[in-house]
Design an enzyme around this catalytic site. Structure first.
Site, short mmCIF file in Angstrom:
data_model
loop_
_atom_site.label_atom_id
_atom_site.label_comp_id
_atom_site.label_asym_id
_atom_site.label_seq_id
_atom_site.Cartn_x
_atom_site.Cartn_y
_atom_site.Cartn_z
N SER A 27 63.33 9.49 -16.89
CA SER A 27 64.53 10.26 -16.54
C SER A 27 64.19 11.44 -15.64
CB SER A 27 65.23 10.74 -17.81
OG SER A 27 64.33 11.51 -18.59
N THR A 28 63.04 12.07 -15.84
CA THR A 28 62.68 13.20 -14.97
C THR A 28 62.39 12.70 -13.56
OG1 THR A 28 61.64 14.20 -16.92
CG2 THR A 28 61.19 15.23 -14.78
N ALA A 82 55.98 13.28 -18.31
CA ALA A 82 54.95 13.00 -19.33
C ALA A 82 55.64 13.02 -20.68
CB ALA A 82 53.83 14.03 -19.28
N LYS A 93 51.08 9.76 -21.69
CA LYS A 93 52.14 9.05 -20.98
C LYS A 93 52.16 7.61 -21.43
CE LYS A 93 52.61 9.46 -16.56
NZ LYS A 93 54.07 9.46 -16.79
N GLY A 94 53.17 6.85 -20.95
CA GLY A 94 53.16 5.43 -21.22
C GLY A 94 54.19 4.94 -22.21
N GLY A 96 56.97 4.16 -21.37
CA GLY A 96 57.73 3.14 -20.63
C GLY A 96 56.89 1.87 -20.54
N GLU A 102 51.54 3.74 -13.06
CA GLU A 102 51.62 5.21 -13.12
C GLU A 102 50.24 5.83 -12.99
OE1 GLU A 102 55.23 5.11 -16.35
OE2 GLU A 102 53.49 6.35 -16.76
N LYS A 120 58.10 18.84 -24.37
CA LYS A 120 56.90 17.98 -24.21
C LYS A 120 55.62 18.71 -24.63
CE LYS A 120 59.56 14.86 -22.42
NZ LYS A 120 59.37 14.14 -21.19
C1 A5P Z 1 56.73 6.34 -18.44
O1 A5P Z 1 55.86 5.34 -18.95
C2 A5P Z 1 56.40 7.62 -19.10
O2 A5P Z 1 55.06 8.00 -18.95
C3 A5P Z 1 57.33 8.72 -18.61
O3 A5P Z 1 56.82 9.35 -17.47
C4 A5P Z 1 57.48 9.68 -19.77
O4 A5P Z 1 57.94 8.90 -20.87
C5 A5P Z 1 58.46 10.80 -19.48
O5 A5P Z 1 59.74 10.24 -19.45
P1 A5P Z 1 61.01 11.21 -19.27
O6 A5P Z 1 60.86 11.85 -17.91
O7 A5P Z 1 62.17 10.27 -19.33
O8 A5P Z 1 60.97 12.22 -20.40
#
Ligand code: A5P
Length: 221
Positions: A27-28, A82, A93-94, A96, A102, A120
């Site tokens: 989302s960021t 992150a 991270k990770g 997703g 990434e 975070k």
């Molecule tokens: C993707 O795999 C993640 O590393 C994202 O970068 C992490 O979950 C941050 O996500 P948001 O920006 O949605 O908080």
């Protein structure tokens, strides 16, 4: 403007003409892509590569000059969110499905900008989330056995419907790992030494800059 949007808008100012930029996922990162597209509509010339299909589709839909990873000669800057950031600026991270790309883009870029809000920040990595360990499908059971012998717990990530193991964009499985003792630097070393591990979500503070949005202001940690 929420704090993820605020930090993304701030980060978009770091991008200058002619840059080749890596786009993160989440989302960021989506807020960043939108902020970047607004700057591109006012003349900014930038090429982008994406760490996920989701980010690639959004970048393309917004008219950004999307390149494939195989095409770029260099990456000037990678910008991503992150899941956790420790006081030593180690990242988790990770959460997703695109951890492999990434980390590839983050490590291949001249600079890596990490965008977070205060939610975070953790005292130590693994405090809030398990460590994602991406494994080759055939190797998952042997990797899990090695992790258990290190005193960790490891469970296969399930898909959203919870009726099968989750499959990442790279076609791998993910073990959600929790170590009982130790610290991120040790876990990083142990995970890097296990055959069958494709990637994991610990990013030690190589040289990234963390931008934190908090109470309406953005500061570089
Ligand atoms: C993707 O795999 C993640 O590393 C994202 O970068 C992490 O979950 C941050 O996500 P948001 O920006 O949605 O908080």
């Amino acid at each position: 403007m929420n704090e993820k949007e605020l930090v993304a808008h701030h980060a978009a100012q770091y991008v200058s003409d002619g840059m080749v930029l890596g786009l993160g996922t989440g989302s960021t990162a989506n807020y960043l892509i939108r902020a970047l597209a607004r700057r591109a509509h006012h003349g900014l010339r930038v090429s982008v590569v994406a760490s996920s299909l989701e980010s690639a589709l959004l970048a393309k839909e917004l008219g950004l000059n999307l390149q494939s990873i195989e095409q770029v000669e260099r990456l000037d800057l990678y910008i991503d969110g992150a899941d956790e950031v420790s006081p030593e600026k180690a990242l988790l991270k990770g959460r997703g499905y695109d951890l492999v790309k990434e980390k590839l883009l983050a490590r291949s870029s001249e600079r890596f900008l990490v965008l977070i809000d205060a939610s975070k920040q953790v005292a130590h990595l693994g405090e809030r989330f398990a460590i994602p360990v991406e494994v080759m499908p055939i190797a998952w059971y042997l990797v899990r056995r090695q992790l258990l012998s290190l005193g960790a717990t490891a469970a296969l990530r399930r898909n959203v419907a919870n009726d099968a193991p989750a499959i990442t964009s790279a076609g791998n499985l993910v073990l959600e790992v929790r170590f009982v003792e130790g610290h991120a630097a040790l876990w990083n070393e142990q995970l890097n030494a296990i055959s069958g591990v494709v990637e994991h979500g610990i990013f030690l503070n190589e040289r990234h800059t963390v931008l934190l949005a908090h109470e309406g202001a953005v500061q570089a940690l």
